[in-house]
Design an enzyme around this catalytic site. Structure first.
Site, PDB file in Angstrom:
ATOM      1  N   LYS A  29      17.478  34.019   0.675  1.00  0.00           N
ATOM      2  CA  LYS A  29      17.797  33.491  -0.818  1.00  0.00           C
ATOM      3  C   LYS A  29      16.793  34.166  -1.709  1.00  0.00           C
ATOM      4  CE  LYS A  29      17.356  29.083  -0.337  1.00  0.00           C
ATOM      5  NZ  LYS A  29      17.279  27.599  -0.519  1.00  0.00           N
ATOM      6  N   LYS A  87      26.589  30.838   2.615  1.00  0.00           N
ATOM      7  CA  LYS A  87      26.246  29.523   1.768  1.00  0.00           C
ATOM      8  C   LYS A  87      26.742  29.682   0.463  1.00  0.00           C
ATOM      9  CE  LYS A  87      22.266  27.836   2.203  1.00  0.00           C
ATOM     10  NZ  LYS A  87      20.878  27.664   2.384  1.00  0.00           N
TER      11      LYS A  87
END
Length: 253
Positions: A29, A87
């Site tokens: 991320k 995700k």
């Protein structure tokens, strides 16, 4: 319970690789772009190459808007770049219908590319602060879209934590709803070692952390430390043993 660790780049991923025996998923991320901020495709590829081949890599697609086409393309990009778990943070979806529409597009884009990739519909424990879909709606959204997992995180990283917004009994309901639909249940949001007891007892499948394994407990300025990953895993294992022992006692009695 699987341990997911979120490095912010290749250097931290190498730190994760040093503690690979203690973690289960490396999550890519970009924290400075949001709770589930998306990193660059080349960073996903580099991290995929940096960690052991048998360690799955997860990648966030971002805190996404209600734009199914845009999000589907981004999700495909993450899958092409080497992520096994994709995700999607449904930040801009205000209704279950919007969330389902986005996730259906993501599932199709990802699964047509690689059938064994796992798609994760992510919501926010503090949804009331940002106006997005109710967190307890996530399991139904994920199931209707054909996703593999439902996840909760926190949208605003201001020191508040998962249980500040969705207490353990509500998290237990989230996990129950996910399992009833055949989904994995993942929980994150400034999770600490002290939270591992309730997370274990409610049957969480994946716990996601960053700050808890960073120097000084700071997800933004602290770097991930291999020894903190090992300590976190040790506490996870201890909680799992205690929970199993308590279950055995209950079964006997």
């Amino acid at each position: 319970m699987l341990l997911l660790i979120s490095p912010d780049g290749v250097e931290e991923a190498l730190d994760c690789a040093k503690a690979a025996e203690h973690l289960d998923i490396v999550d890519v991320k970009k924290p400075d772009e949001g709770s589930l901020g998306a990193n660059f495709p080349w960073v996903i590829r580099e991290i995929r190459e940096a960690v052991p081949a048998d360690t799955p890599v997860s990648a966030t697609v971002g805190d996404v808007p209600y734009k199914p086409g845009t999000v589907a393309q981004a999700a495909l990009g993450a899958a092409v770049s080497g992520a096994t778990y994709i995700k999607v943070g449904l930040y801009g979806c205000t209704t279950p219908e919007q969330g389902t529409e986005v996730m259906r597009a993501v599932v199709r884009a990802v699964k047509e590319h690689r059938t064994n990739a796992l798609v994760v519909a992510s919501g926010y424990a503090d949804a009331h602060r940002v106006g997005c879909v109710n967190p307890l709606a996530l399991p139904d959204i994920a199931a209707r879209a054909g996703a593999d997992a439902a996840m909760l995180d926190t949208a605003i990283k201001d020191g508040s934590r998962l249980f500040d917004h969705v207490p353990p009994d509500a998290c237990a309901e989230f996990v129950r709803r996910a399992h009833a639909r055949g989904l994995l249940a993942a929980l994150a949001g400034s999770v600490r070692q002290a939270d591992l007891g309730p997370l274990t007892r409610i049957g969480t499948d994946i716990v996601g952390v960053r700050g808890a394994v960073c120097a000084g407990g700071d997800r933004n300025t602290g770097r991930i430390q291999p020894h903190l990953i090992a300590a976190f895993r040790a506490e996870m294992d201890r909680q799992a043993r205690e929970h199993a022992a308590a279950a055995d006692v209950t079964a006997v009695s």
